[in-house]
Motif scaffolding. Sequence first.
Motif, PDB file in Angstrom:
ATOM      1  N   THR A  18       0.899  -1.065  -0.210  1.00  0.00           N
ATOM      2  CA  THR A  18      -0.047  -0.375   0.178  1.00  0.00           C
ATOM      3  C   THR A  18       1.336   1.430  -0.030  1.00  0.00           C
ATOM      4  O   THR A  18       1.596   1.445   0.679  1.00  0.00           O
ATOM      5  N   LEU A  19      -0.005   2.236  -0.820  1.00  0.00           N
ATOM      6  CA  LEU A  19       1.427   3.606  -0.484  1.00  0.00           C
ATOM      7  C   LEU A  19       1.566   4.023   0.691  1.00  0.00           C
ATOM      8  O   LEU A  19       2.306   4.933   1.477  1.00  0.00           O
ATOM      9  N   ALA A  20       0.471   4.056   1.522  1.00  0.00           N
ATOM     10  CA  ALA A  20       0.565   4.296   2.824  1.00  0.00           C
ATOM     11  C   ALA A  20       1.639   3.388   3.918  1.00  0.00           C
ATOM     12  O   ALA A  20       2.454   4.487   4.829  1.00  0.00           O
ATOM     13  N   ALA A  21       1.606   2.393   3.960  1.00  0.00           N
ATOM     14  CA  ALA A  21       2.965   1.657   4.146  1.00  0.00           C
ATOM     15  C   ALA A  21       4.043   2.084   4.091  1.00  0.00           C
ATOM     16  O   ALA A  21       4.769   2.228   4.458  1.00  0.00           O
ATOM     17  N   VAL A  22       3.989   2.343   2.888  1.00  0.00           N
ATOM     18  CA  VAL A  22       5.467   2.929   1.646  1.00  0.00           C
ATOM     19  C   VAL A  22       5.894   4.480   2.477  1.00  0.00           C
ATOM     20  O   VAL A  22       7.285   4.716   3.332  1.00  0.00           O
TER      21      VAL A  22
END
Length: 295
Positions: A18-22
């Motif tokens: 996910t973008l949030a995790a990155v």
Amino acid sequence: MFELRRLRLLHELSLRGTLAAVAEALSYSPSTISQQLAQLEKDAGVALLIADGRRVRLTDAGILLAAHAARALELEERIRAELESLQPGIAPVRVAVLQTAAHALLPAALSLLAEREPGLRVEIAEVPPEEGLFELSARGFDLVIAEQYPGHTRAHRAGLERDVLGSDPIRLALPPADSARSLADLRDRAWVMEPAGTAARQWAVQQCRAAGFEPDVRFEIADLTAAVRLIAAGRAVGVLPDLVWTDIDPPVRLVDLPGQPVREIFSAARASSASRVGIRAVRAALRDAFAARPV
């Protein structure tokens, strides 16, 4: 031309999902990640991401480019390692370590490093092996100290190489006045174990099942010093590795398990950076600290 920084973002997305995790892992905002990946798509001339509900996933082209990104990042690390060997000064080494190794090995290893490589900066974080090995692949750490339990082989992640430090016996830990002589005698006791999903928990549960019962895991604790206190107070039983007792007398009664099992303690590094001067120095100090520990 592809910018390596943007390629790393795509590589991170392929690992973390996910973008949030990155964004959290790299301390960027999600909007910054999205903008940089959008620019990477322009550079590539093909769609790399596709909407999937509220998330995004990689297209076939994105998967292909992410694989090339991983190789580009490995090559960059190899280049940096070679350059580092030719110039004065040593880059910092970020180490993820499991709790027992942090207590039993790090003080001695850091003392050795202070003598051998006084200019080397070592940054330590206590991290469960499962998380540490993932973050090593994702370049969150340079070195991981982890463990492997007998019969529970850890997956070998591509691009990582292991260096075995040694073996650590595992034994039953009982309250001092407890007269139990085997696992089978503990079917009705309260157990303390590490959290579900860890290799230590899986292995301990399997030993109980092999002895004919399902353990009553009443206490789920990652901190082994807290587990020792519960056992010493007579509130639980458990299985603990001998590294817990480095420099202290066990306040519990220890009983050998069938076959006298041991876990393997190892360090892991990315093959692309394992030749770095600092990483080789830390690994050598860890090996010497393990060999010199009191048995």
